[in-house]
Design a protein around this motif. Sequence first.
Motif, mmCIF file in Angstrom:
data_model
loop_
_atom_site.group_PDB
_atom_site.id
_atom_site.type_symbol
_atom_site.label_atom_id
_atom_site.label_comp_id
_atom_site.label_asym_id
_atom_site.label_seq_id
_atom_site.Cartn_x
_atom_site.Cartn_y
_atom_site.Cartn_z
ATOM 1 N N TYR A 113 0.812 -1.215 0.000
ATOM 2 C CA TYR A 113 0.000 0.000 0.000
ATOM 3 C C TYR A 113 0.845 1.265 0.000
ATOM 4 O O TYR A 113 0.468 2.293 0.556
ATOM 5 N N GLY A 114 2.038 1.189 -0.593
ATOM 6 C CA GLY A 114 2.812 2.390 -0.877
ATOM 7 C C GLY A 114 3.790 2.819 0.184
ATOM 8 O O GLY A 114 4.871 3.312 -0.127
ATOM 9 N N LYS A 115 3.473 2.643 1.454
ATOM 10 C CA LYS A 115 4.368 3.085 2.515
ATOM 11 C C LYS A 115 5.485 2.069 2.753
ATOM 12 O O LYS A 115 5.403 0.920 2.327
ATOM 13 N N MET A 116 6.518 2.528 3.463
ATOM 14 C CA MET A 116 7.628 1.661 3.852
ATOM 15 C C MET A 116 7.423 1.193 5.293
ATOM 16 O O MET A 116 7.051 1.988 6.167
ATOM 17 N N LEU A 117 7.658 -0.101 5.514
ATOM 18 C CA LEU A 117 7.570 -0.666 6.859
ATOM 19 C C LEU A 117 8.967 -0.684 7.473
ATOM 20 O O LEU A 117 9.892 -1.281 6.920
ATOM 21 N N VAL A 118 9.117 -0.021 8.607
ATOM 22 C CA VAL A 118 10.391 0.014 9.330
ATOM 23 C C VAL A 118 10.259 -0.882 10.559
ATOM 24 O O VAL A 118 9.357 -0.683 11.385
ATOM 25 N N THR A 119 11.124 -1.890 10.676
ATOM 26 C CA THR A 119 11.123 -2.771 11.854
ATOM 27 C C THR A 119 12.444 -2.602 12.589
ATOM 28 O O THR A 119 13.508 -2.488 11.968
ATOM 29 N N VAL A 120 12.365 -2.597 13.915
ATOM 30 C CA VAL A 120 13.538 -2.316 14.748
ATOM 31 C C VAL A 120 13.607 -3.340 15.878
ATOM 32 O O VAL A 120 12.581 -3.681 16.479
ATOM 33 N N LYS A 121 14.823 -3.831 16.157
ATOM 34 C CA LYS A 121 15.036 -4.679 17.337
ATOM 35 C C LYS A 121 16.418 -4.375 17.900
ATOM 36 O O LYS A 121 17.315 -3.919 17.182
ATOM 37 N N GLY A 122 16.590 -4.629 19.211
ATOM 38 C CA GLY A 122 17.881 -4.378 19.837
ATOM 39 C C GLY A 122 17.738 -4.008 21.292
ATOM 40 O O GLY A 122 16.843 -4.511 21.994
ATOM 41 N N SER A 123 18.611 -3.122 21.761
ATOM 42 C CA SER A 123 18.622 -2.715 23.161
ATOM 43 C C SER A 123 17.283 -2.096 23.551
ATOM 44 O O SER A 123 16.860 -1.094 22.950
ATOM 45 N N PRO A 124 16.580 -2.655 24.546
ATOM 46 C CA PRO A 124 15.280 -2.090 24.944
ATOM 47 C C PRO A 124 15.363 -0.623 25.341
ATOM 48 O O PRO A 124 14.471 0.171 25.008
ATOM 49 N N THR A 125 16.429 -0.244 26.039
ATOM 50 C CA THR A 125 16.556 1.141 26.496
ATOM 51 C C THR A 125 16.664 2.099 25.319
ATOM 52 O O THR A 125 16.009 3.157 25.297
ATOM 53 N N GLU A 126 17.471 1.745 24.315
ATOM 54 C CA GLU A 126 17.646 2.621 23.159
ATOM 55 C C GLU A 126 16.371 2.707 22.328
ATOM 56 O O GLU A 126 16.009 3.775 21.828
ATOM 57 N N ILE A 127 15.686 1.573 22.162
ATOM 58 C CA ILE A 127 14.458 1.591 21.362
ATOM 59 C C ILE A 127 13.360 2.373 22.084
ATOM 60 O O ILE A 127 12.590 3.116 21.459
ATOM 61 N N LEU A 128 13.284 2.239 23.405
ATOM 62 C CA LEU A 128 12.290 3.008 24.168
ATOM 63 C C LEU A 128 12.465 4.506 23.951
ATOM 64 O O LEU A 128 11.489 5.257 23.865
ATOM 65 N N SER A 129 13.713 4.952 23.864
ATOM 66 C CA SER A 129 13.972 6.383 23.687
ATOM 67 C C SER A 129 13.535 6.883 22.312
ATOM 68 O O SER A 129 13.360 8.091 22.112
ATOM 69 N N LEU A 130 13.351 5.963 21.341
ATOM 70 C CA LEU A 130 12.945 6.345 19.988
ATOM 71 C C LEU A 130 11.437 6.238 19.773
ATOM 72 O O LEU A 130 10.929 6.658 18.734
ATOM 73 N N CYS A 131 10.723 5.639 20.735
ATOM 74 C CA CYS A 131 9.288 5.389 20.566
ATOM 75 C C CYS A 131 8.451 6.511 21.187
ATOM 76 O O CYS A 131 8.729 6.973 22.302
ATOM 77 N N THR A 132 7.418 6.914 20.461
ATOM 78 C CA THR A 132 6.446 7.881 20.995
ATOM 79 C C THR A 132 5.060 7.261 21.128
ATOM 80 O O THR A 132 4.150 7.889 21.681
ATOM 81 N N TRP A 133 4.898 6.051 20.602
ATOM 82 C CA TRP A 133 3.624 5.344 20.668
ATOM 83 C C TRP A 133 3.853 3.933 21.196
ATOM 84 O O TRP A 133 4.959 3.402 21.121
ATOM 85 N N GLN A 134 2.787 3.339 21.700
ATOM 86 C CA GLN A 134 2.839 1.970 22.204
ATOM 87 C C GLN A 134 1.598 1.218 21.740
ATOM 88 O O GLN A 134 0.495 1.772 21.715
ATOM 89 N N MET A 135 1.790 -0.047 21.351
ATOM 90 C CA MET A 135 0.664 -0.884 20.957
ATOM 91 C C MET A 135 0.035 -1.480 22.217
ATOM 92 O O MET A 135 0.661 -2.257 22.932
ATOM 93 N N ARG A 136 -1.238 -1.082 22.488
ATOM 94 C CA ARG A 136 -1.964 -1.579 23.660
ATOM 95 C C ARG A 136 -3.398 -1.887 23.258
ATOM 96 O O ARG A 136 -4.073 -1.054 22.650
ATOM 97 N N PHE A 137 -3.828 -3.088 23.585
ATOM 98 C CA PHE A 137 -5.201 -3.514 23.316
ATOM 99 C C PHE A 137 -5.560 -3.367 21.835
ATOM 100 O O PHE A 137 -6.661 -2.958 21.472
ATOM 101 N N GLY A 138 -4.583 -3.688 20.969
ATOM 102 C CA GLY A 138 -4.849 -3.727 19.544
ATOM 103 C C GLY A 138 -4.764 -2.400 18.831
ATOM 104 O O GLY A 138 -5.076 -2.324 17.643
ATOM 105 N N GLU A 139 -4.358 -1.314 19.498
ATOM 106 C CA GLU A 139 -4.240 -0.025 18.821
ATOM 107 C C GLU A 139 -3.066 0.757 19.404
ATOM 108 O O GLU A 139 -2.620 0.507 20.528
ATOM 109 N N ALA A 140 -2.546 1.694 18.585
ATOM 110 C CA ALA A 140 -1.413 2.516 19.008
ATOM 111 C C ALA A 140 -1.909 3.659 19.880
ATOM 112 O O ALA A 140 -2.802 4.418 19.486
#
Length: 753
Positions: free
Chosen positions: A577-604
């Motif tokens: 559908y045109g967009k790019m999917l970015v997937t990230v894995k690694g140090s939990p602390t570093e990834i947490l600092s890059l996240c502004t949303w969280q998946m909870r109960f099936g929605e961001a």
Amino acid sequence: MPVLRPIHASLKGRTRYRVKGLYRSHPFKTHLESQLRSKEGITRVSASTLTGNLLVAYNSDRSPSDISGLIQRIVADYTRKAVKLRKSEHNSVAREDIASPASKRGGNGRQKQAVMSKGKLRRLVVGSEDQSVEPWHVKEADFVLKALANSSAAGLSDREAKERLKKYGPNVLPEAVPRSGLSIFLDQLKSLPVGMLTAAASISVLTGGVVDAVAIMAVVGMNAVIGYVTESQSEKTIFSLKSLVRPRALVRRDEKVKEIGAGEIVPGDVLVLRPGQYVAADARLIEAKRLSIDESALTGESIPAVKKPGVLSEENVPLSDRSNMCYMGTLITGGQGLAVVIATAKFTEMGSIQAMVGEAKTPQTPMEMQLDRVGIQLVVVSGVLCGIVFVIGLFRGYGLLQMLKTGICLAVAAIPEGLPTVATTTLALGIREMRRHKILIRHLDAVEALGSVQVICLDKTGTITLNRMSVVEIYVGTERIEVSKENFVRLSGPVGPIFREEVSGLVVSSALCNESEVIQTNGGYVINGSPTENALVYMALGSGLDVVNLKEDFPLVKIIHRSERRNIMVTVHKTAYGKMLVTVKGSPTEILSLCTWQMRFGEAVPFTDEHRLVIQRENERMAGSALRVLGVAYALVDCDENVVDDEEVLAKDLIWLGLVGMADPIREGVKELMAQFHKAGIKTVMITGDQSPTAYAIGKELNLNGEEQLRILDSTSLSCIDSEAMQALCQQAHVFARVSPGHKLQIVQGLQG
């Protein structure tokens, strides 16, 4: 490092030194011991090539400074002689034209590897020269190249490689040299009962009893033949199994990459390291690109070590922390690199382990001790009785020669000629029975020793555990979910539909942000990659996800690998559908600092500080349970697939998916086996190179301590402990962590008392 350094001088008249150059140098050991023993006032000398230590005991009239000065003079004299000898040998070797002993090319152009005979292999190994042992990990790569490979990463020339092969011998471990048939046969005659029978036969011949002597020696010969046939069969089987696998290695020679037999590797060769290969010799890295090596066979660490060619600052660094070195027998799991060989054969770390095992003295088995005790008792009792009969006969008027023959006959009759044969036959039948269970035993007495075991020492990685990383727990939303045998089980109940969505998002992202190669076959899947990434793929397959089709549906556009300043991995994929999917894995602390949303109960939903704190606590809890923890996140972004900027991708608002906890799982049935050992009165001890928290968690789960309190010992400082304290510590501990290969032998000897 100074030439001589006292490391233990608290006891009067006894000092232990660290001597530079003694490590793995048997000629130096012999020279030191012979020179010191000839000096007045020296009562005891013991040098170890395995630790580089020298123990000297001396009379009270000698001062420690006198002893230190004496040793320094002996070391200086030996060094001068060794330098002169190396120069003369180098000049003589340079004038020789040496033919290749290892490989030839046939008329059809196919390379044939010559199979070296046992005798030739034994002669080459025994006749090889010592190799220089240096702390190569603290030296620059250019310096190592200059010292060993003539300053060129293009490799040695074929001529120089042949010269070094003749000088240093083939790259085979000491255990690869089989026992000769004669040594196996002579080993059957080295027991007190056999010696008594041989003495009795000799006396019978001297006194005219030739028939008796023949009968006795027939029994001795039968005993030796039974033992020889049984042990030689095992020896041939073991050697033939080794011959089935002839390891190969890629090297640079004459500026070309060549594949040669691992036995032809010499110091100074430049190894070409690629995934799936075993390292053929100890080597210093000169180039590395995302190189990771599974060193569990050497260090016990279940997670592959990341390798870099930089210089280390400290000389006394554990093997598991030497990131610029690679060692014989370890497996390359990812990346690629170049390394210059610094040690081969018995001078490698694997060879050092073999040498330690070879130098260790095997204690007598209970049967051997009982046979020796019976033999001594027979000699004493029969000697006394024969003497009494001899004296009584003389008093009663019998002749001297007649009574001498009578006494000898009584002595021979008292010896149980059939005892050695019965014992040997029983043990041979035991070996035959063990073969039915696919167990090979080299020595007869090992069968009897199995029935007398009081303590069993177990390695962790690959023995207690599977040596395969597996996902055991995930944390999504606000829930912990156990992963057991590829089934997701929520701790508070079945996984509901909403959590299915969150779990599937985490599983899909883990499978896409992954470099493992997945090949579908008729019997299932073949997965090639690092243990960590393979574990994520197995989790995805176990959840019912078709990983092969998934990667086809989301084609890979770009990979952003981990770096020194960023401990995360990012992949970018095309979508329908045109967009790019970015997937990230690694140090939990570093990834947490890059996240502004969280998946909870099936929605961001927006990420709050409270949610971050909860996840950080879960991360600490999982890490405290000896799990390797990864964070997983994703994002959908608008960007051109032909122009993907690394920083721009990571600046996008990532959506947090959850935590993945991995461990090396315990083999099925091991916990029940430990309980059976304890019920039989056998103590269980775990010895591992892993960190203390991991070792403690495994020991606790297996209940190694039985009804006692679990005691764990960090073994990093064992080399500084004397033998008496070592023995006391070994008797108390249930788990030994951070153990080096050399410490394992010390621990076993301490347990033997």
